[in-house]
Design a protein around this motif. Structure first.
Motif, PDB file in Angstrom:
ATOM      1  N   ASP A  97       0.855  -1.191   0.000  1.00  0.00           N
ATOM      2  CA  ASP A  97       0.000   0.000   0.000  1.00  0.00           C
ATOM      3  C   ASP A  97       0.883   1.229   0.000  1.00  0.00           C
ATOM      4  O   ASP A  97       1.752   1.370   0.861  1.00  0.00           O
ATOM      5  CB  ASP A  97      -0.891  -0.009   1.248  1.00  0.00           C
ATOM      6  N   GLY A  98       0.684   2.087  -0.979  1.00  0.00           N
ATOM      7  CA  GLY A  98       1.507   3.279  -1.096  1.00  0.00           C
ATOM      8  C   GLY A  98       0.672   4.545  -1.012  1.00  0.00           C
ATOM      9  O   GLY A  98      -0.031   4.775  -0.042  1.00  0.00           O
ATOM     10  N   VAL A  99       0.717   5.323  -2.079  1.00  0.00           N
ATOM     11  CA  VAL A  99      -0.049   6.560  -2.126  1.00  0.00           C
ATOM     12  C   VAL A  99      -1.543   6.251  -2.055  1.00  0.00           C
ATOM     13  O   VAL A  99      -2.308   6.957  -1.418  1.00  0.00           O
ATOM     14  CB  VAL A  99       0.290   7.357  -3.410  1.00  0.00           C
ATOM     15  N   ALA A 100      -1.932   5.178  -2.718  1.00  0.00           N
ATOM     16  CA  ALA A 100      -3.333   4.740  -2.713  1.00  0.00           C
ATOM     17  C   ALA A 100      -3.345   3.216  -2.655  1.00  0.00           C
ATOM     18  O   ALA A 100      -2.301   2.579  -2.768  1.00  0.00           O
ATOM     19  CB  ALA A 100      -4.035   5.227  -3.977  1.00  0.00           C
ATOM     20  N   VAL A 101      -4.535   2.650  -2.485  1.00  0.00           N
ATOM     21  CA  VAL A 101      -4.626   1.191  -2.518  1.00  0.00           C
ATOM     22  C   VAL A 101      -4.254   0.720  -3.919  1.00  0.00           C
ATOM     23  O   VAL A 101      -4.635   1.334  -4.908  1.00  0.00           O
ATOM     24  CB  VAL A 101      -6.029   0.693  -2.107  1.00  0.00           C
ATOM     25  N   TRP A 102      -3.482  -0.330  -3.982  1.00  0.00           N
ATOM     26  CA  TRP A 102      -2.932  -0.759  -5.263  1.00  0.00           C
ATOM     27  C   TRP A 102      -3.949  -1.420  -6.179  1.00  0.00           C
ATOM     28  O   TRP A 102      -3.704  -1.584  -7.359  1.00  0.00           O
ATOM     29  CB  TRP A 102      -1.755  -1.694  -5.028  1.00  0.00           C
ATOM     30  N   ASP A 103      -5.119  -1.812  -5.689  1.00  0.00           N
ATOM     31  CA  ASP A 103      -6.053  -2.495  -6.574  1.00  0.00           C
ATOM     32  C   ASP A 103      -6.970  -1.547  -7.344  1.00  0.00           C
ATOM     33  O   ASP A 103      -7.764  -1.988  -8.155  1.00  0.00           O
ATOM     34  CB  ASP A 103      -6.853  -3.568  -5.833  1.00  0.00           C
ATOM     35  N   TYR A 104      -6.870  -0.257  -7.126  1.00  0.00           N
ATOM     36  CA  TYR A 104      -7.657   0.697  -7.915  1.00  0.00           C
ATOM     37  C   TYR A 104      -6.884   1.949  -8.293  1.00  0.00           C
ATOM     38  O   TYR A 104      -7.366   2.770  -9.024  1.00  0.00           O
ATOM     39  CB  TYR A 104      -8.917   1.149  -7.161  1.00  0.00           C
ATOM     40  N   GLY A 105      -5.690   2.117  -7.760  1.00  0.00           N
ATOM     41  CA  GLY A 105      -4.934   3.324  -8.017  1.00  0.00           C
ATOM     42  C   GLY A 105      -3.970   3.175  -9.176  1.00  0.00           C
ATOM     43  O   GLY A 105      -3.880   2.139  -9.834  1.00  0.00           O
ATOM     44  N   SER A 106      -3.222   4.220  -9.395  1.00  0.00           N
ATOM     45  CA  SER A 106      -2.240   4.218 -10.479  1.00  0.00           C
ATOM     46  C   SER A 106      -1.125   3.213 -10.222  1.00  0.00           C
ATOM     47  O   SER A 106      -0.432   2.809 -11.143  1.00  0.00           O
ATOM     48  CB  SER A 106      -1.655   5.620 -10.654  1.00  0.00           C
ATOM     49  N   GLU A 107      -0.961   2.783  -8.982  1.00  0.00           N
ATOM     50  CA  GLU A 107       0.079   1.819  -8.648  1.00  0.00           C
ATOM     51  C   GLU A 107      -0.330   0.379  -8.985  1.00  0.00           C
ATOM     52  O   GLU A 107       0.370  -0.568  -8.656  1.00  0.00           O
ATOM     53  CB  GLU A 107       0.442   1.943  -7.166  1.00  0.00           C
ATOM     54  N   GLY A 108      -1.438   0.231  -9.684  1.00  0.00           N
ATOM     55  CA  GLY A 108      -1.905  -1.098 -10.080  1.00  0.00           C
ATOM     56  C   GLY A 108      -0.882  -1.888 -10.868  1.00  0.00           C
ATOM     57  O   GLY A 108      -0.822  -3.105 -10.773  1.00  0.00           O
ATOM     58  N   VAL A 109      -0.064  -1.203 -11.659  1.00  0.00           N
ATOM     59  CA  VAL A 109       0.982  -1.898 -12.414  1.00  0.00           C
ATOM     60  C   VAL A 109       1.946  -2.583 -11.453  1.00  0.00           C
ATOM     61  O   VAL A 109       2.445  -3.680 -11.732  1.00  0.00           O
ATOM     62  CB  VAL A 109       1.709  -0.935 -13.385  1.00  0.00           C
ATOM     63  N   LEU A 110       2.188  -1.968 -10.301  1.00  0.00           N
ATOM     64  CA  LEU A 110       3.032  -2.592  -9.282  1.00  0.00           C
ATOM     65  C   LEU A 110       2.335  -3.795  -8.657  1.00  0.00           C
ATOM     66  O   LEU A 110       2.976  -4.796  -8.338  1.00  0.00           O
ATOM     67  CB  LEU A 110       3.413  -1.579  -8.201  1.00  0.00           C
ATOM     68  N   LEU A 111       1.006  -3.696  -8.492  1.00  0.00           N
ATOM     69  CA  LEU A 111       0.250  -4.831  -7.953  1.00  0.00           C
ATOM     70  C   LEU A 111       0.348  -6.020  -8.898  1.00  0.00           C
ATOM     71  O   LEU A 111       0.525  -7.156  -8.453  1.00  0.00           O
ATOM     72  CB  LEU A 111      -1.213  -4.455  -7.705  1.00  0.00           C
ATOM     73  N   LEU A 112       0.254  -5.762 -10.182  1.00  0.00           N
ATOM     74  CA  LEU A 112       0.392  -6.828 -11.173  1.00  0.00           C
ATOM     75  C   LEU A 112       1.743  -7.525 -11.017  1.00  0.00           C
ATOM     76  O   LEU A 112       1.824  -8.754 -10.984  1.00  0.00           O
ATOM     77  CB  LEU A 112       0.239  -6.263 -12.582  1.00  0.00           C
ATOM     78  N   GLU A 113       2.800  -6.745 -10.868  1.00  0.00           N
ATOM     79  CA  GLU A 113       4.128  -7.326 -10.677  1.00  0.00           C
ATOM     80  C   GLU A 113       4.212  -8.110  -9.366  1.00  0.00           C
ATOM     81  O   GLU A 113       4.782  -9.206  -9.320  1.00  0.00           O
ATOM     82  CB  GLU A 113       5.198  -6.230 -10.679  1.00  0.00           C
ATOM     83  N   PHE A 114       3.649  -7.537  -8.302  1.00  0.00           N
ATOM     84  CA  PHE A 114       3.654  -8.193  -6.991  1.00  0.00           C
ATOM     85  C   PHE A 114       2.930  -9.539  -7.048  1.00  0.00           C
ATOM     86  O   PHE A 114       3.411 -10.550  -6.541  1.00  0.00           O
ATOM     87  CB  PHE A 114       3.003  -7.266  -5.953  1.00  0.00           C
ATOM     88  N   ILE A 115       1.778  -9.563  -7.695  1.00  0.00           N
ATOM     89  CA  ILE A 115       1.013 -10.803  -7.813  1.00  0.00           C
ATOM     90  C   ILE A 115       1.792 -11.820  -8.643  1.00  0.00           C
ATOM     91  O   ILE A 115       1.895 -12.986  -8.264  1.00  0.00           O
ATOM     92  CB  ILE A 115      -0.394 -10.542  -8.400  1.00  0.00           C
ATOM     93  N   ALA A 116       2.354 -11.383  -9.762  1.00  0.00           N
ATOM     94  CA  ALA A 116       3.106 -12.295 -10.628  1.00  0.00           C
ATOM     95  C   ALA A 116       4.292 -12.908  -9.877  1.00  0.00           C
ATOM     96  O   ALA A 116       4.517 -14.119  -9.939  1.00  0.00           O
ATOM     97  CB  ALA A 116       3.586 -11.562 -11.875  1.00  0.00           C
ATOM     98  N   LYS A 117       5.042 -12.074  -9.162  1.00  0.00           N
ATOM     99  CA  LYS A 117       6.211 -12.572  -8.424  1.00  0.00           C
ATOM    100  C   LYS A 117       5.779 -13.511  -7.296  1.00  0.00           C
ATOM    101  O   LYS A 117       6.451 -14.503  -7.021  1.00  0.00           O
ATOM    102  CB  LYS A 117       7.022 -11.418  -7.872  1.00  0.00           C
ATOM    103  N   THR A 118       4.656 -13.219  -6.666  1.00  0.00           N
ATOM    104  CA  THR A 118       4.156 -14.058  -5.580  1.00  0.00           C
ATOM    105  C   THR A 118       3.655 -15.399  -6.109  1.00  0.00           C
ATOM    106  O   THR A 118       3.936 -16.447  -5.526  1.00  0.00           O
ATOM    107  CB  THR A 118       3.032 -13.333  -4.812  1.00  0.00           C
ATOM    108  N   LEU A 119       2.943 -15.377  -7.235  1.00  0.00           N
ATOM    109  CA  LEU A 119       2.404 -16.620  -7.800  1.00  0.00           C
ATOM    110  C   LEU A 119       3.486 -17.486  -8.438  1.00  0.00           C
ATOM    111  O   LEU A 119       3.410 -18.711  -8.395  1.00  0.00           O
ATOM    112  CB  LEU A 119       1.333 -16.312  -8.849  1.00  0.00           C
ATOM    113  N   HIS A 120       4.471 -16.828  -9.051  1.00  0.00           N
ATOM    114  CA  HIS A 120       5.479 -17.559  -9.829  1.00  0.00           C
ATOM    115  C   HIS A 120       6.886 -17.073  -9.494  1.00  0.00           C
ATOM    116  O   HIS A 120       7.576 -16.494 -10.338  1.00  0.00           O
ATOM    117  CB  HIS A 120       5.207 -17.388 -11.330  1.00  0.00           C
ATOM    118  N   PRO A 121       7.333 -17.295  -8.258  1.00  0.00           N
ATOM    119  CA  PRO A 121       8.650 -16.783  -7.861  1.00  0.00           C
ATOM    120  C   PRO A 121       9.795 -17.303  -8.725  1.00  0.00           C
ATOM    121  O   PRO A 121      10.762 -16.579  -8.965  1.00  0.00           O
ATOM    122  CB  PRO A 121       8.791 -17.224  -6.406  1.00  0.00           C
ATOM    123  N   ASP A 122       9.694 -18.522  -9.223  1.00  0.00           N
ATOM    124  CA  ASP A 122      10.774 -19.073 -10.047  1.00  0.00           C
ATOM    125  C   ASP A 122      10.856 -18.379 -11.412  1.00  0.00           C
ATOM    126  O   ASP A 122      11.939 -18.252 -11.974  1.00  0.00           O
ATOM    127  CB  ASP A 122      10.596 -20.575 -10.247  1.00  0.00           C
TER     128      ASP A 122
END
Length: 161
Positions: A97-122
């Motif tokens: 959580d940064g400037v805004a919640v990541w699931d609706y804010g401009s930081e959503g691109v970071l959420l996408l990366e966070f989810i991808a890295k969490t789901l597929h760390p390898d």
């Protein structure tokens, strides 16, 4: 990757554990682009949905993300969730959580990366989320985060006063 190989994801929108994002939500798109399957994607309701505990047990998600709820205890301390695969495997995560919640804010691109890295760390060994957050803030907010500030964002912690 086939559909059956993709991790099943439940996304807690909050304020309670049985309020989620469903069909046609940003979260559905983020999870799909990150290589997962949002278990609520076939919900009747668009955007917000309220599955039952029976639904959760039937879906048995591999991973749970806590959206606007800064508290994994909501699920981890509730015995009703104890047989869910994500809980058994300790794969329940609080969203950054940064400037805004990541699931609706401009930081959503970071959420996408966070989810991808969490789901597929390898697959994303080289993805440094601390670096990504710092670069994003520098480019879009013209603010140079310290390592500590970036780590606090990634851990959904408030800024140090």
């Amino acid at each position: 990757m086939s559909e059956s190989e993709k991790p099943k994801v439940y996304y807690v929108r909050g304020p309670d554990a049985l309020t989620s994002h469903g069909r046609n939500s940003y979260t559905e798109w983020y999870v799909e682009m990150a290589g997962g399957t949002l278990v609520t994607k076939d919900s009747k309701e668009e955007m917000m949905t309220k599955p039952t505990m029976e639904d959760i047990l039937k879906w048995n998600p591999d991973v749970i993300f806590m959206g606007r709820v800064n508290n994994t205890k909501l699920i981890l301390n509730d015995p009703k969730w104890s047989n869910v695969k994500a809980v058994k495997d300790n794969r329940v995560y609080v969203n950054p959580d940064g400037v805004a919640v990541w699931d609706y804010g401009s930081e959503g691109v970071l959420l996408l990366e966070f989810i991808a890295k969490t789901l597929h760390p390898d697959l994303f060994k080289d993805l440094d989320m601390n670096k990504e957050v710092k670069e994003y803030y520098s480019k879009f907010y013209h603010y140079n985060l310290t390592d500590d500030e970036a780590n606090r964002i990634l851990k959904h912690l408030p800024p140090v006063s």
